[in-house]
Design an enzyme around this catalytic site. Sequence first.
Site, short mmCIF file in Angstrom:
data_model
loop_
_atom_site.label_atom_id
_atom_site.label_comp_id
_atom_site.label_asym_id
_atom_site.label_seq_id
_atom_site.Cartn_x
_atom_site.Cartn_y
_atom_site.Cartn_z
N ARG A 178 -9.69 0.82 8.44
CA ARG A 178 -9.21 -0.52 8.71
C ARG A 178 -10.20 -1.34 9.53
O ARG A 178 -9.91 -2.47 9.89
CB ARG A 178 -7.93 -0.37 9.53
CG ARG A 178 -6.76 -1.17 9.07
CD ARG A 178 -5.76 -0.90 10.13
NE ARG A 178 -4.48 -1.44 10.00
CZ ARG A 178 -3.47 -0.89 9.34
NH1 ARG A 178 -3.63 0.15 8.59
NH2 ARG A 178 -2.30 -1.43 9.41
N ARG B 233 -0.20 -8.93 13.39
CA ARG B 233 -0.85 -7.92 12.53
C ARG B 233 -1.71 -8.60 11.47
O ARG B 233 -2.78 -8.12 11.13
CB ARG B 233 0.21 -7.03 11.88
CG ARG B 233 0.79 -6.01 12.85
CD ARG B 233 2.13 -5.47 12.41
NE ARG B 233 2.14 -4.81 11.13
CZ ARG B 233 3.25 -4.54 10.44
NH1 ARG B 233 4.43 -4.89 10.91
NH2 ARG B 233 3.17 -3.93 9.30
N LYS C 101 0.84 -1.22 0.00
CA LYS C 101 0.00 0.00 0.00
C LYS C 101 0.87 1.26 0.00
O LYS C 101 0.65 2.17 -0.79
CB LYS C 101 -0.93 0.02 1.24
CG LYS C 101 -1.85 -1.18 1.35
CD LYS C 101 -2.74 -1.11 2.57
CE LYS C 101 -2.01 -1.15 3.90
NZ LYS C 101 -1.32 -2.42 4.21
N ARG D 36 11.72 -5.21 4.91
CA ARG D 36 11.49 -3.80 4.60
C ARG D 36 12.50 -2.91 5.31
O ARG D 36 12.82 -3.10 6.47
CB ARG D 36 10.08 -3.38 5.03
CG ARG D 36 9.89 -1.86 4.92
CD ARG D 36 8.48 -1.43 5.04
NE ARG D 36 7.79 -2.03 6.16
CZ ARG D 36 6.48 -2.03 6.30
NH1 ARG D 36 5.72 -1.48 5.39
NH2 ARG D 36 5.92 -2.60 7.35
N ARG E 243 11.43 -1.03 10.85
CA ARG E 243 10.37 -0.60 11.75
C ARG E 243 10.28 -1.51 12.97
O ARG E 243 10.49 -2.71 12.86
CB ARG E 243 9.03 -0.62 11.00
CG ARG E 243 8.49 0.75 10.71
CD ARG E 243 7.35 0.74 9.73
NE ARG E 243 6.20 -0.05 10.15
CZ ARG E 243 5.08 -0.15 9.42
NH1 ARG E 243 5.00 0.48 8.26
NH2 ARG E 243 4.08 -0.88 9.83
P1 AP5 Z 1 4.84 -1.53 1.83
O1 AP5 Z 1 4.48 -0.76 0.61
O2 AP5 Z 1 5.54 -0.81 2.93
O3 AP5 Z 1 3.55 -2.32 2.38
P2 AP5 Z 1 2.28 -1.79 3.17
O4 AP5 Z 1 1.09 -2.48 2.61
O5 AP5 Z 1 2.25 -0.30 3.22
O6 AP5 Z 1 2.63 -2.42 4.58
P3 AP5 Z 1 2.53 -1.84 6.05
O7 AP5 Z 1 3.29 -2.80 6.93
O8 AP5 Z 1 2.98 -0.40 6.13
O9 AP5 Z 1 1.04 -1.94 6.31
P4 AP5 Z 1 0.37 -2.02 7.65
O10 AP5 Z 1 -1.01 -1.84 7.20
O11 AP5 Z 1 0.62 -3.22 8.48
O12 AP5 Z 1 1.10 -0.86 8.51
P5 AP5 Z 1 0.66 0.60 8.89
O13 AP5 Z 1 1.88 1.43 8.88
O14 AP5 Z 1 -0.53 1.04 8.12
O15 AP5 Z 1 5.71 -2.80 1.36
C1 AP5 Z 1 6.25 -3.70 2.30
C2 AP5 Z 1 7.63 -4.19 1.80
O16 AP5 Z 1 7.46 -4.92 0.58
C3 AP5 Z 1 8.60 -3.04 1.46
O17 AP5 Z 1 9.89 -3.44 1.81
C4 AP5 Z 1 8.49 -2.88 -0.06
O18 AP5 Z 1 9.70 -2.42 -0.61
C5 AP5 Z 1 8.16 -4.29 -0.51
N1 AP5 Z 1 7.26 -4.37 -1.65
C6 AP5 Z 1 6.15 -3.60 -1.88
N2 AP5 Z 1 5.53 -4.01 -3.00
C7 AP5 Z 1 6.27 -5.05 -3.50
C8 AP5 Z 1 6.12 -5.89 -4.62
N3 AP5 Z 1 5.09 -5.76 -5.49
N4 AP5 Z 1 7.05 -6.87 -4.82
C9 AP5 Z 1 8.08 -7.03 -3.94
N5 AP5 Z 1 8.27 -6.25 -2.85
C10 AP5 Z 1 7.37 -5.28 -2.63
O19 AP5 Z 1 0.15 0.38 10.39
C11 AP5 Z 1 1.06 0.08 11.43
C12 AP5 Z 1 0.31 0.01 12.74
O20 AP5 Z 1 -0.33 1.28 13.01
C13 AP5 Z 1 -0.84 -1.01 12.80
O21 AP5 Z 1 -0.39 -2.30 13.14
C14 AP5 Z 1 -1.74 -0.39 13.89
O22 AP5 Z 1 -1.21 -0.62 15.16
C15 AP5 Z 1 -1.63 1.09 13.60
N6 AP5 Z 1 -2.65 1.57 12.65
C16 AP5 Z 1 -2.42 2.15 11.44
N7 AP5 Z 1 -3.58 2.49 10.85
C17 AP5 Z 1 -4.56 2.12 11.69
C18 AP5 Z 1 -5.99 2.18 11.62
N8 AP5 Z 1 -6.60 2.70 10.56
N9 AP5 Z 1 -6.70 1.67 12.66
C19 AP5 Z 1 -6.09 1.14 13.74
N10 AP5 Z 1 -4.74 1.05 13.88
C20 AP5 Z 1 -3.99 1.53 12.85
#
Ligand code: AP5
Length: 221
Positions: free
Chosen positions: A88, A173, A13, A127, A162
């Site tokens: 989410r 997660r 994402k 990552r 991270r």
């Molecule tokens: P990346 O693009 O970083 O993936 P992502 O989907 O953004 O993953 P996240 O881990 O950031 O998502 P998340 O939803 O768990 O975390 P968030 O920060 O929102 O890609 C991942 C890796 O793969 C990278 O190394 C990239 O280079 C690689 N990659 C990407 N695409 C690729 C491809 N096609 N092929 C190969 N490699 C690839 O949330 C973190 C925490 O915050 C949550 O756990 C929760 O505690 C809190 N939080 C955030 N939002 C909310 C909410 N709305 N409600 C409640 N709690 C929340």
Amino acid sequence: MRIVLLGAPGAGKGTQAKRLAEKFDMLHLSSGDILRAEKAAGSELGKELAKYMDAGKLVPDAVVVGVMAKAISNPAASKGLLLDGFPRTVGQAKVLDAQLARFNTPLDLVVYMDVSADVVVDRICGRRSCPSCGAIYHEKYLRPKVEGACDQCSYTGQLELRRDDTEEVVLRRLDAYKAVTAPVLDYYKDAGAEKVLCVDGNRRPNEVTAEIVAQLQALAT
Ligand code: AP5
């Protein structure tokens, strides 16, 4: 345009959001980045957030919707809005719908990025991010052009892992995603399937980008 990117942790994402926001000149709001910034500031709220985020648990809706409603009210959102990581829960999706309805700016598209669980763990554990500009890399799949330097800004030095990117926390997660976030896809499908684009997120980043860009260009014309 107002777009939501939906998908499991590591679906890509953030990677896709940065590309799309730049190409279509939209305001990119990542709930994870916004919450991490609050955590890094060390405020009372930040300390509270750390308890959830470092453990791989979702932050309670009451906190997240307040933080995100404020961010979405930013006048810069009027040029276009790309939401990554929010909503989410079905509760968050309903609050977002109500806020967008008040502005008379409903969602144009929900992009669901489908990835398999083994891909998720491999991607998350490899990552690395630039501590200066937040650019996202992967130690195997998306390395910076010059080792020890960021492609996007002038930063040189170690890229960051991270705190919640350990295998143990990723599995938690993923459980939270399956139990609470996956139903958000059904919520949007029930609201109108033509608003949902399902993409195979297991492919290379450029292939995923190309499919989403084609759909957004079709929407924009
Ligand atoms: P990346 O693009 O970083 O993936 P992502 O989907 O953004 O993953 P996240 O881990 O950031 O998502 P998340 O939803 O768990 O975390 P968030 O920060 O929102 O890609 C991942 C890796 O793969 C990278 O190394 C990239 O280079 C690689 N990659 C990407 N695409 C690729 C491809 N096609 N092929 C190969 N490699 C690839 O949330 C973190 C925490 O915050 C949550 O756990 C929760 O505690 C809190 N939080 C955030 N939002 C909310 C909410 N709305 N409600 C409640 N709690 C929340």
